[in-house]
Design an enzyme around this catalytic site. Structure first.
Site, PDB file in Angstrom:
ATOM      1  N   ASP A 136    -127.721  27.576 -38.272  1.00 24.25           N
ATOM      2  CA  ASP A 136    -128.876  28.317 -38.786  1.00 24.25           C
ATOM      3  C   ASP A 136    -130.071  27.405 -39.051  1.00 24.25           C
ATOM      4  OD1 ASP A 136    -128.140  30.907 -38.566  1.00 24.25           O
ATOM      5  OD2 ASP A 136    -127.869  31.297 -40.693  1.00 24.25           O
ATOM      6  N   ASP A 456    -118.511  36.494 -49.129  1.00 23.01           N
ATOM      7  CA  ASP A 456    -117.052  36.390 -48.956  1.00 23.01           C
ATOM      8  C   ASP A 456    -116.302  37.360 -49.879  1.00 23.01           C
ATOM      9  OD1 ASP A 456    -117.879  34.974 -51.188  1.00 23.01           O
ATOM     10  OD2 ASP A 456    -117.129  33.037 -50.498  1.00 23.01           O
TER      11      ASP A 456
END
Length: 744
Positions: A136, A456
């Protein structure tokens, strides 16, 4: 008969752990807390505001304690048998391995490279593996490092497999002497020396590229990186290595991805990157299983994938188990865990306890997922597969017909036969576009979930909500090792990000209470989720409780029973039993008394500093004033400072995150001076502050000892003057308010 035996043996066993003593201590603390609350209620009318505040705070602590007891009550251990797996499963399934990195400065490429090399070398048929790296940061240095690493991998992977090397991250392996590695043959010694030289050459190349900030002229293979901005660039997908022959001893596929980013389109941080990885890998290799690791979590146990497959390929697992989660274990942690971020005891007791319920939370790294679960399939739709249901899922997958066709295969459990990875690059570019997800279910019901900086926990919660279970995998040696932040500011940033994300989930429609009422989340699993999601609520109550002793000293009132009152023994008992109970947990896991104290102390420090800022940022988001931001944690590879005396010393920076802790310290130091010099006003009802309040103040000053040292420390070990001045102003204001209430 002897031949047929291994077929019937289970691939794993769940073994309940005995914890009678722990249950007894936990229950005793609960009964003591309950009796304290009853005492508060009975005498609520006779006392003022301090008593009411104390009652509210203690009610919250009791509620939290109930959540902890429930989560720890049924600990289990999981034992896997990889040798039986190889006898029972003739052909192992494919695995797509994902590595995410976001910033080449905070996450140096050499760290990512070591993680990738360790993954390429795991003990698993290499033609069944593909490794995808999501960058990224869109960094030509990261790409260059991976290209160079792939050349080294052609030597490193065969070397690891030939000599059955345990630690397969080269930086870790070469930090030990070859004499201690067990193989003393001259062939091995020569190859070891050659490998070490090659690895040093690779390290130098990467280091040079980092210093130049451009690895080479941006032409040829690197042309796409010219004139790119980190947050504004088209998709770049590169097949660094393709195992065209499908041979066992070739390297696994290696693919680099930097998804398209445009300033006006949200990219959803790590969750967005994971969804792009899921789509691109779905087009290229479409493995039924996906492993995801952070760029600093290298493989420490080469049989990690085999251990996971023991759990995921067991007879009933297909309809029950969504993912296999490995605990996060850290290498070269600072001695005695000064920042309380090595989480050893947390995993040992709470982790194994939650594993005995519906299964462990998804930890964002070191986790093997079923692709069809990530694609939103529920356990009751696995067998038989409902064609209409699959069609309805695929309606919201986006406009790529190639992706829809590969996802249909994945959901039906069919394997993909891909002619060449490069054939699917055009389609892969399409599904990595910043506009691809508009009008689809990605991030809402499909893939990794958006709306929280802890994607998550959010994703795992939604998987459990559909009725899936998860399973803890704890092989010896640990499957993966990562690095824990090794400084005050880095540790605080990580804690703030966690708290922010957890509260975002609590205050959203994904709240576990709704998942239990309207979904299939089990009640006690809901309590376990509430325990972790309410971390960010603790600062409100802890800050209030921490202010009470000082307030009582300044106003000469009291919120604790007097020395002659029997109820004081209840409070003393809670304090003593709780500390004995937690200390015994630390000693049983092989931790030191100092590590126990550091964790107790950091629990106070984190709550009023990092967690408070996490709480405030979520409140601002809920009020629509500002958005929350995903902050990347600094990763360090060097192990030199693990035993350095300076390393354990608390470090500070100019961040406002250290303001509340410094203020609390100054307030309590002032309170102790007021007590010593007897500067208190006369008590109103003849009952002034007593020994209890003074003890609490002293205890808090000891907890904030690193801040006390920081007041006189120099450089990064000192609290900046600007922070001290602001804290002093806040402390004076608090004292002034206390004085005003006594005058009124």
């Amino acid at each position: 008969m002897g031949m047929a035996n291994p077929i019937s043996l289970p691939l794993y066993e769940k073994i309940p752990r005995k914890n009678t003593l722990q249950r007894a201590l936990d229950s005793l603390i609960f009964l003591l807390l309950l009796s304290l609350l009853i005492y508060r209620l009975l005498f609520l009318n006779n006392h003022g505001l301090t008593w009411l505040l104390a009652f509210l705070c203690e009610s919250w602590f009791t509620f939290t304690w109930v959540l902890i007891i429930s989560s720890k009550w049924n600990p289990v251990e999981t034992k896997t048998y990889p040798d039986r797996l190889l006898q029972q499963v003739p052909e192992l399934p494919s695995v797509d391995m994902f590595v995410t990195t976001a910033d080449p400065v905070l996450e140096p490429p050499i760290i990512t490279v070591n993680t990738v090399l360790s993954l390429l070398a795991i003990d698993y048929p290499s033609h069944k593996l593909a490794c995808y790296i999501s960058d990224d940061g869109c960094s030509p240095i990261t790409y260059y490092s991976l290209v160079e690493a792939s050349k080294f991998a052609k030597l490193w992977v065969p070397f690891c497999k030939k000599y059955n090397i345990h630690g397969r991250a080269p930086f870790r392996y070469f930090s030990t002497n070859p004499q201690t590695l067990g193989d003393s043959s001259s062939d091995f010694q020569q190859e070891w020396k050659r490998m070490k030289d090659e690895y040093e050459r690779l390290s130098c190349k990467i280091e040079d590229a980092v210093h130049k900030s451009v690895p080479c002229d941006l032409s040829g293979d690197f042309a796409e990186f010219s004139n790119v901005e980190r947050k504004n660039h088209p998709t770049i997908i590169k097949v660094i290595w393709e195992n065209k022959t499908g041979l066992l001893d070739e390297l696994p596929h290696l693919i680099y991805i930097s998804r398209e980013k445009q300033p006006k389109h949200p990219h959803h941080y790590k969750a967005g990157a994971m969804n792009v990885l899921a789509r691109v890998s779905g087009l290229m290799t479409n493995a039924p299983y996906m492993l995801n690791v952070d760029c600093d979590m290298f493989v420490n146990n080469p049989k990690a994938a085999l251990h996971a497959m023991c759990l995921l390929l067991s007879p009933n697992s297909e309809k029950e188990i969504a993912y296999a989660q490995f605990p996060q274990v850290f290498y070269d942690g600072l001695k005695d865990d000064p920042y309380a971020n090595q989480l050893v005891v947390l995993y040992e007791y709470l982790g194994r306890g939650v594993a005995g319920l519906q299964g462990p939370f998804y930890g964002g790294t070191g986790c093997f997922h079923r692709r069809k679960v990530i694609y939103s399939l529920s356990p009751n739709n696995v067998d038989p597969v409902n064609e209409k249901l699959i069609e309805s899922i695929l309606l919201n997958f986006g406009s790529s017909t190639e992706l829809i066709s590969s996802a249909a295969k994945a959901l039906k459990g069919k394997t993909n036969t891909m002619a060449s990875l490069r054939n699917s690059i055009h389609a892969a570019n399409q599904v990595s576009g910043s506009c691809y997800e508009y009008g689809t279910s990605w991030g809402t019901t499909v893939g990794w979930r958006y709306g929280s900086t802890t994607e998550d926990i959010h994703t795992g919660l939604m998987i459990h909500k559909r009725g899936w279970r998860s399973i803890f995998c704890t092989p010896d040696p640990p499957a993966f090792l990562g690095c824990a932040p090794s400084g005050g500011p880095a540790a605080a940033t990580q804690m703030k990000r966690w708290t922010t994300g957890l509260l975002e989930i609590l205050f959203s429609k994904s709240c576990p209470l709704f998942a239990t009422l309207f979904g299939k989340l089990q009640f006690r699993q809901c309590l376990a989720y509430l325990w972790i999601l309410t971390w960010g609520m603790r600062p409100v109550f802890e800050l209030c409780y921490a202010a009470l002793p000082a307030y009582c000293i300044f106003t000469n009132s009291h919120f604790l029973p007097k020395v002659h009152e029997p109820t004081l023994y209840v409070l003393v008992a809670i304090f003593v039993v709780y500390n004995i109970s937690t200390l015994s947990e630390y000693l049983r896991t092989g931790e030191s008394i100092q590590a126990w104290w550091n964790n107790q102390r950091m629990s106070r420090i984190n709550t009023v500093n990092a967690w408070l800022f996490g709480f405030l940022s979520v409140m601002l988001k809920l009020l629509g004033i500002s958005e929350t931001v995903f902050e990347v944690t600094q990763k360090d590879q060097s192990s030199d400072d693990a035993n350095d005396v300076e390393a354990g010393r608390f470090t500070f920076d100019g961040s406002p995150i250290f303001l509340p802790g410094t203020t609390i310290l100054l307030v309590h130091l002032t309170a102790l001076v007021v007590t010593l010099l007897k500067w208190q006003p006369p008590p109103r009802d003849g009952h002034g502050s007593g020994l209890g309040e003074v003890f609490c103040s002293v205890y808090l000053v000891i907890c904030f000892w690193p801040f006390l040292k920081g007041l006189v420390g120099k450089g990064r070990h000192g609290i900046p003057l600007s922070t001290i001045w602001k804290s002093a102003a806040l402390a004076i204001f608090f004292v002034y308010l206390c004085r005003r209430t006594t005058m009124d």
